[in-house]
Design an enzyme around this catalytic site. Structure first.
Site: not given
Length: 267
Positions: A39, A97
């Site tokens: 991110y 992730h």
């Protein structure tokens, strides 16, 4: 530690935008924050937390290891870098992730490294994200039963992932729903709108309450204080069995997140 049912997501929020979102959320009473290495906002999330008056021990902080850091030589160093950015000495939950693209890094390698990170006190709980039933089976073979806290997956009224959810329940793995609002598509659905009207609630509150009533954790994001406050009220909203059945009938298998070269063969 137990996975909070409600938290703040920070996907696609950068710079001052994510600082403001996290700061306002903490002021409103949010205590679980979800971020990820990819991110590019861990430092800003850490800045907002440090500037708040909320003690670290009251927070449940999650981040995710990106695919480039899945190798045994990279996972723990990258996690330590994340901790530095977040200004903390541990995470409450660390997730893989995405599974390694094309199996470039074996499941036993990155799950073994993740368990080592927990042993070293860098994270209190471990989990995965975007894992299929087959990948979960492989991960459980490495960790043993009862060690994987959650699998964070795309799940909303249009994609209810029932087969995967059923397997996870049998294994004691909690569901964390991301994109619970379907990028806003779900909010336009006539069924959701009708239920919202009945309860004098927003469509977002109804959708989030639906997920939490099923036992799923949710991590909606917002940049607006009113929406942050409104989403938080979903915790207290209770839907009827009829409401739940109507939303259950919306499942169409509509997947939003399916990145080529990254996504596994979905169940």
């Amino acid at each position: 530690m137990t996975l909070p049912l409600f938290g703040l997501g920070t996907f696609r929020l950068r710079g001052q935008v994510v600082i403001d979102s996290v700061s306002q959320a903490l002021e409103l009473g949010y205590r679980a924050i979800d971020t990820a290495q990819i991110y590019g906002n861990e430092a800003e999330v850490g800045q907002a937390i440090a500037a708040s008056s909320v003690p670290r021990e009251q927070l449940y902080l999650t981040s995710k290891i990106w695919t480039e850091n899945l190798g045994a030589d990279r996972l723990i160093p990258s996690l330590k870098e994340s901790l530095h950015k977040l200004r903390t000495d541990h995470l409450d939950l660390t997730l893989i992730h995405w599974p390694s693209p094309n199996g470039a890094v074996a499941v036993d390698e990155f799950m073994g490294a993740l368990m080592q990170a927990r042993t070293e006190g860098l994270t209190r709980e471990i989990g995965v994200s975007n894992f299929t039933i087959d990948l979960l089976r492989q991960a459980i073979e490495v960790t043993g039963p009862g060690q994987i806290a959650t699998n964070q997956i795309e799940l909303h009224p249009y994609l209810q992932n029932r087969r995967l959810v059923q397997f996870m329940a049998a294994q004691g793995i909690a569901v964390t729903s991301y994109m619970t609002l379907g990028y806003g598509k779900v909010l336009q659905d006539p069924v959701i709108q009708a239920i919202a009207t009945q309860h004098n609630a927003t469509q977002a509150q109804v959708t989030l309450a639906w997920a939490m009533q099923l036992g799923y954790a949710v991590i909606p994001s917002s940049t607006k204080r009113d929406n942050l406050a409104g989403n938080l009220k979903a915790v207290d909203l209770r839907l009827s069995d009829a409401d739940m059945a109507r939303i259950a009938a919306l499942d169409s298998g509509q997947r939003i997140t399916d990145p080529v070269g990254l996504a596994p063969q979905w169940d």
